[in-house]
Design an enzyme around this catalytic site. Structure first.
Site, PDB file in Angstrom:
ATOM      1  N   HIS A  63       0.508  -0.802  -0.290  1.00  0.00           N
ATOM      2  CA  HIS A  63       0.256  -0.309  -0.219  1.00  0.00           C
ATOM      3  C   HIS A  63       0.936   0.973  -0.494  1.00  0.00           C
ATOM      4  CE1 HIS A  63      -3.271  -2.252   1.404  1.00  0.00           C
ATOM      5  NE2 HIS A  63      -2.481  -3.439   1.920  1.00  0.00           N
ATOM      6  N   PHE A  64       1.178   1.972  -1.297  1.00  0.00           N
ATOM      7  CA  PHE A  64       1.240   3.306  -1.474  1.00  0.00           C
ATOM      8  C   PHE A  64       1.229   4.354  -1.294  1.00  0.00           C
ATOM      9  CE2 PHE A  64       5.655   0.926  -3.283  1.00  0.00           C
ATOM     10  CZ  PHE A  64       6.135   0.360  -2.050  1.00  0.00           C
ATOM     11  N   ARG A  65      -0.422   4.071  -1.101  1.00  0.00           N
ATOM     12  CA  ARG A  65      -0.776   6.100  -0.487  1.00  0.00           C
ATOM     13  C   ARG A  65      -1.465   7.197  -1.264  1.00  0.00           C
ATOM     14  NH1 ARG A  65      -3.385   1.828   3.073  1.00  0.00           N
ATOM     15  NH2 ARG A  65      -1.753   1.831   5.506  1.00  0.00           N
ATOM     16  N   ASN A  95      -6.990   0.451  -2.185  1.00  0.00           N
ATOM     17  CA  ASN A  95      -7.911   1.403  -1.535  1.00  0.00           C
ATOM     18  C   ASN A  95      -6.683   2.500  -1.077  1.00  0.00           C
ATOM     19  OD1 ASN A  95      -5.521  -0.208  -0.269  1.00  0.00           O
ATOM     20  ND2 ASN A  95      -6.314  -0.104   1.647  1.00  0.00           N
ATOM     21  N   HIS A 179      -8.269 -10.234   0.994  1.00  0.00           N
ATOM     22  CA  HIS A 179      -8.373 -10.113   2.563  1.00  0.00           C
ATOM     23  C   HIS A 179      -9.745 -10.314   2.906  1.00  0.00           C
ATOM     24  CE1 HIS A 179      -7.475  -7.209   5.972  1.00  0.00           C
ATOM     25  NE2 HIS A 179      -8.652  -8.471   6.770  1.00  0.00           N
ATOM     26  N   HIS A 237      -1.757 -12.918   3.310  1.00  0.00           N
ATOM     27  CA  HIS A 237      -2.058 -12.674   4.704  1.00  0.00           C
ATOM     28  C   HIS A 237      -2.329 -12.936   5.764  1.00  0.00           C
ATOM     29  CE1 HIS A 237      -5.141  -9.859   4.477  1.00  0.00           C
ATOM     30  NE2 HIS A 237      -4.766  -8.523   4.415  1.00  0.00           N
ATOM     31  N   ASP A 311       2.864  -6.698   2.837  1.00  0.00           N
ATOM     32  CA  ASP A 311       1.621  -5.930   3.108  1.00  0.00           C
ATOM     33  C   ASP A 311       2.486  -4.686   4.216  1.00  0.00           C
ATOM     34  OD1 ASP A 311      -0.340  -5.417   3.329  1.00  0.00           O
ATOM     35  OD2 ASP A 311      -0.892  -5.987   5.392  1.00  0.00           O
ATOM     36  N   HIS A 315       1.557   4.587   8.046  1.00  0.00           N
ATOM     37  CA  HIS A 315       1.198   5.431   8.659  1.00  0.00           C
ATOM     38  C   HIS A 315       2.112   6.389   9.473  1.00  0.00           C
ATOM     39  CE1 HIS A 315      -3.305   3.214   7.796  1.00  0.00           C
ATOM     40  NE2 HIS A 315      -2.123   2.554   8.205  1.00  0.00           N
TER      41      HIS A 315
END
Length: 449
Positions: A63-65, A95, A179, A237, A311, A315
């Protein structure tokens, strides 16, 4: 581009380690032999004496945002950290903000990566309760797969309509990555602990809220649905020993319709680490018991689990320091995933050949990635040199994530990534980056899909 000759390396590929040389011409590996002489005066020679040469790691879940959450991370910052950790290709999740749930929004992410990624890249299309028509437009030759959240996590893309789920599983031949956590179980458990503690629930309760039962109920349902519909399912995961029994090692990977992944943090940490690490090891699914961790290792080594991923889900420190109910789940891992597995190797837990199988070969096989994941003539020169005997300690000064922290801070790793090649270009060498952004869009050999 001039020729590059890597000499005297311990070349790890397809279950074997051999001493030899590898010649790179432009983007590709053109020769592998016990001894290769420089072809011309402009050949760059790298003496890899004592080092292991492995294929670049393919991380199938990050997740590289970007877009929308770039205060946490960007494709540029996290792909840079990834190549420093020996990861040369990544598959990123939908996401973000906005979520990649239309073809147009998905292509916008590819456009960002084409300008800003140090590593090769692909992105998952995000399935929802109401975008089946759009999902079916996904091009299987240049998009990694479909991602479904069967339990809500960061971004709340929960797919909980059972009719929709069955339609998705029945309607696409593309790989569906899931997931798995049962939402109702989690909500019931959370209500119990909120009543007892309020918002400041002790972190030790996280694996009781996002429990073994929540994971198993969801993953077993997904596996059952895949068997019913013939869908190509990849379960992300795994976090419990119980779930590993849903998967088989009785058939070759290439013939499996249902595959599984484990993440570095579920192999490294267990519930005893919550006291010290707190919300910095708060993930979904939760890190669980020591017995679960050992069960995951067993299933990984006996090939019921096919892939190791990170994964990576950063944050900010400020966000993570909030009380339990407000602290988001996830943590940064791409820079330290391979060093952590090499640490396990040094402790006798796993061979280097098995690490390469699970982090390089198998992601390439599962996603049918063209010309990557192996050290072979004609393949892209995505290559990593590793010094197994070069200790270093994770500190704030050498953490490359935009968020500036790591759950491994203070850990001394025995092994170091010294060189990372992406498409034949040396992008990282002993802590120094070459600023040419050299990542390419991954392509997939799925002509029958």
């Amino acid at each position: 581009m001039s020729l590059t000759l890597i000499k005297n390396a311990k070349i790890v590929n397809e279950g074997e380690t051999i001493e030899g040389d590898v010649l790179i011409d432009g983007e590709y590996i053109v020769d592998i032999d016990s001894s290769i002489s420089p072809k011309s005066a402009n050949t760059t020679v790298i003496d890899a004496e004592g080092k292991y040469l492995i294929p670049g790691v393919i991380d199938d879940q990050v997740h590289f945002r970007e877009p929308g959450l770039t205060h946490k991370a960007t494709i540029k910052t996290e792909s840079k950290a990834a190549v420093a950790g020996g990861i040369t290709s990544f598959i990123e999740m939908p996401n973000t903000v906005p979520q990649a749930t239309t073809q147009e929004l998905l292509e916008q992410k590819f456009k960002i990566a084409s300008k800003n990624s140090y590593a090769n890249y692909s992105f998952m299309f995000g399935g929802t309760n109401d975008n089946l028509e759009e999902l079916l437009k996904t091009n299987s030759t240049n998009v990694a797969g479909i991602k479904l959240f069967l339990g809500s996590s960061t971004g709340n893309m929960l797919v909980d309509n059972e009719d929709t789920l069955e339609k998705i599983f029945s309607s696409t031949k593309m790989l569906i990555a899931v997931h798995c956590e049962d939402e109702q179980t989690i909500k019931t458990n959370l209500a119990t602990y909120l009543k007892e503690y309020g918002d400041d629930i002790p972190m030790e309760m996280h694996p009781k809220i996002r429990s073994e039962q929540a994971c198993y109920l969801s993953s077993s349902k997904a596996v059952e649905l895949a068997k019913k519909t013939g869908a190509r399912l990849h379960v992300f995961h795994l976090s419990t020993e119980k779930e590993t029994h849903l998967f088989t090692n009785k058939i070759p990977l290439e013939k499996k319709q249902i595959t599984a992944e484990v993440c570095v943090h579920h192999l490294w940490f267990d519930e005893n680490d919550y006291e010290k690490k707190g919300t910095f090891i708060k993930w979904n699914p939760a890190i669980k018991t020591k017995e679960d961790k050992e069960g995951l290792w067993k299933a990984l080594l006996n090939d019921k689990i096919d892939v190791i991923a990170s994964d990576h889900a950063p944050h900010t420190k400020e966000e993570k320091l909030q009380v339990y109910t407000k602290a988001p789940s996830g943590g940064p891992l791409v820079q330290h995933a391979l060093p952590a597995l090499l640490q396990a190797h040094r402790k006798g837990k796993i061979s280097v050949e098995k690490i390469v199988e699970k982090m390089c070969h198998n992601p390439a096989k599962i996603f049918k990635i063209k010309k990557r994941g192996f050290i072979k003539k004609g393949y892209y020169a995505d290559l990593v040199l590793v010094d197994l005997y070069s200790p270093w300690t994770v500190t704030k000064d050498n953490i490359l994530y935009k968020c500036g922290w790591s759950p491994f801070e203070g850990t001394t790793f025995y092994s170091k990534i010294t060189h990372t090649f992406v498409n034949g270009y040396l992008v990282y060498y002993n802590g120094v980056f070459h600023n040419e952004l050299n990542g390419k869009r991954l392509q997939f050999d799925r002509t029958n899909e």
